[in-house]
Write an enzyme that holds these catalytic residues in place. Structure first.
Site, PDB file in Angstrom:
ATOM      1  N   GLU A  22      49.079  33.845  35.300  1.00 10.70           N
ATOM      2  CA  GLU A  22      48.326  32.591  35.378  1.00 10.70           C
ATOM      3  C   GLU A  22      49.216  31.359  35.512  1.00 10.70           C
ATOM      4  O   GLU A  22      48.901  30.446  36.265  1.00 10.70           O
ATOM      5  CB  GLU A  22      47.403  32.448  34.163  1.00 10.70           C
ATOM      6  CG  GLU A  22      46.279  33.468  34.192  1.00 10.70           C
ATOM      7  CD  GLU A  22      45.286  33.270  33.065  1.00 10.70           C
ATOM      8  OE1 GLU A  22      44.477  32.337  33.125  1.00 10.70           O
ATOM      9  OE2 GLU A  22      45.332  34.054  32.095  1.00 10.70           O
ATOM     10  N   HIS A  32      56.669  58.504  28.046  1.00  7.27           N
ATOM     11  CA  HIS A  32      55.902  59.654  28.524  1.00  7.27           C
ATOM     12  C   HIS A  32      55.365  59.430  29.937  1.00  7.27           C
ATOM     13  O   HIS A  32      54.545  60.197  30.411  1.00  7.27           O
ATOM     14  CB  HIS A  32      54.767  59.961  27.544  1.00  7.27           C
ATOM     15  CG  HIS A  32      55.296  60.200  26.157  1.00  7.27           C
ATOM     16  ND1 HIS A  32      55.704  61.432  25.711  1.00  7.27           N
ATOM     17  CD2 HIS A  32      55.557  59.320  25.150  1.00  7.27           C
ATOM     18  CE1 HIS A  32      56.161  61.319  24.470  1.00  7.27           C
ATOM     19  NE2 HIS A  32      56.091  60.052  24.116  1.00  7.27           N
ATOM     20  N   LYS A  75      34.466  33.083  39.199  1.00  6.90           N
ATOM     21  CA  LYS A  75      33.408  32.950  38.185  1.00  6.90           C
ATOM     22  C   LYS A  75      32.183  32.270  38.789  1.00  6.90           C
ATOM     23  O   LYS A  75      31.040  32.656  38.526  1.00  6.90           O
ATOM     24  CB  LYS A  75      33.909  32.119  36.992  1.00  6.90           C
ATOM     25  CG  LYS A  75      34.882  32.875  36.091  1.00  6.90           C
ATOM     26  CD  LYS A  75      35.306  32.006  34.897  1.00  6.90           C
ATOM     27  CE  LYS A  75      36.298  32.725  34.000  1.00  6.90           C
ATOM     28  NZ  LYS A  75      36.772  31.932  32.871  1.00  6.90           N
TER      29      LYS A  75
HETATM   30  O1  PA5 Z   1      43.587  31.582  30.688  1.00  7.11           O
HETATM   31  C1  PA5 Z   1      42.539  31.479  31.317  1.00  7.11           C
HETATM   32  O2  PA5 Z   1      42.153  30.402  31.839  1.00  7.11           O
HETATM   33  C2  PA5 Z   1      41.617  32.689  31.488  1.00  7.11           C
HETATM   34  O3  PA5 Z   1      42.325  33.878  31.241  1.00  7.11           O
HETATM   35  C3  PA5 Z   1      40.408  32.570  30.563  1.00  7.11           C
HETATM   36  O4  PA5 Z   1      40.825  32.614  29.221  1.00  7.11           O
HETATM   37  C4  PA5 Z   1      39.393  33.675  30.870  1.00  7.11           C
HETATM   38  O5  PA5 Z   1      38.921  33.554  32.177  1.00  7.11           O
HETATM   39  C5  PA5 Z   1      38.192  33.660  29.907  1.00  7.11           C
HETATM   40  O6  PA5 Z   1      37.650  32.380  29.796  1.00  7.11           O
HETATM   41  P1  PA5 Z   1      37.371  31.795  28.343  1.00  7.11           P
HETATM   42  O7  PA5 Z   1      38.734  31.763  27.664  1.00  7.11           O
HETATM   43  O8  PA5 Z   1      36.821  30.426  28.541  1.00  7.11           O
HETATM   44  O9  PA5 Z   1      36.427  32.723  27.679  1.00  7.11           O
END
Ligand code: PA5
Length: 305
Positions: free
Chosen positions: A197, A213, A301
């Site tokens: 990310e 393993h 999303k």
């Molecule tokens: O880091 C991020 O932006 C994502 O991995 C979110 O955490 C993920 O999409 C889930 O969203 P939320 O944290 O709002 O539940």
């Protein structure tokens, strides 16, 4: 808040005192969350073993969920589809519904909720989401929190080591592979997701002893063997340390060892987490990509909504 200020905010988050006050009995705990929120369920699952506890990062809940289950939804936005889906299912089974969120639909569905500050990237709010779980199930001594604060502050002031690693990854186009071990397997996974990310790079993870393993074979004979850079965390478990040593010896690979200055659980946990925060942030800067950008995830999303 800009991204580096979000990283520097982590040391303040570990002082977050909120907890769930549970004055009823329960048999088991299920934690549901995805991505930057879900990781806190994985962390607590590895650490807390007094009651059955499982973390779910998926659609669906186990058959055993019933009125004696604590069902905890964790979503920074409060609007994550998989988590909301599971909360609704758990409600139908009359589980106790708890939530940690900055708002959204999740906060409306919970019997008990802890509202955390909004305006951060979910993955930068790991302290706010983890501390209520630790405060509730496995409290950390104030002196340990103070020590950890100082450790994180020193990393905020100086992280040349992490920048050098980021440069090495960039200059060699390495794919990072993080090899964890209990109770920091989840942290190895957190490193992977931070590379994904923040730096927009692929990364992979596995853990000792499991990787002995399977991944031990490509460690020696992988196609494009030179394209990977391996990280391991130092371990005070002699059998794990032996495995790390022997694995390097027989595969000819040499791992980059990330050594925590302390073996105390909480301090090491946050040291390793913050270490990756800075490596992945620095790699984003070197690559000239925005570490806050998760637009593709957001687009996905929207299209699924
Ligand atoms: O880091 C991020 O932006 C994502 O991995 C979110 O955490 C993920 O999409 C889930 O969203 P939320 O944290 O709002 O539940």
């Amino acid at each position: 808040m800009n991204f580096v200020d979000e990283l520097k905010n982590l040391k303040e988050q570990i002082k977050f005192k909120e907890k769930f006050n549970l004055d009823f009995d329960y048999d088991n705990i299920v934690i549901s969350g995805m991505g930057g929120s879900g990781i806190v369920g994985d962390i607590i699952q590895e650490h807390y073993t007094k009651k059955p506890l499982i973390a779910i990062g998926d659609y669906g809940i186990p058959d055993f969920v019933n009125e004696n289950t604590l069902f905890i939804g964790i979503s920074y936005s409060g609007n994550t589809e998989e988590t909301l889906n599971n909360i609704i299912m758990a409600r139908e089974r009359n589980a106790h519904i708890l939530a940690i969120t900055s708002g959204g639909k999740l906060s409306d569905l919970a019997d008990y909720k802890i509202i955390i500050p909004s305006g951060l990237q979910p993955r930068s709010a790991i302290g706010y989401m983890l501390m209520p779980l630790l405060n509730t199930f496995a409290p950390v001594q104030d002196s340990v929190i103070d020590e950890t604060y100082n450790l994180l502050e020193s990393m905020d002031k100086s992280h040349d080591e992490m920048r050098k690693i980021a440069l090495k990854i960039y200059e060699n186009s390495y794919i990072p592979v993080i090899l964890g071990a209990k109770p920091y397997k989840s942290v190895a996974y957190r490193w992977k997701t931070q590379f994904n990310e923040n730096s927009k790079t692929f990364a992979f993870y596995n853990y000792f002893p499991e990787l002995n393993h399977n991944d031990t074979m490509p460690l020696k004979k992988a196609y494009r063997k030179d394209e990977y850079l391996y990280f391991v965390f130092n371990s005070d478990n002699p059998r794990i340390q032996k495995r790390i040593d022997v694995t390097q010896e027989i595969t000819g690979e040499s791992f980059n060892v990330v050594s925590s200055p302390t073996e105390e659980y909480f301090q090491k946990l946050f040291y390793l987490i913050h270490y990756a925060d800075y490596v992945t942030y620095e790699l984003a800067l070197i690559r000239n990509v925005d570490p806050t950008d998760v637009s593709t995830i957001e687009e996905l999303k929207r299209k699924l909504a």
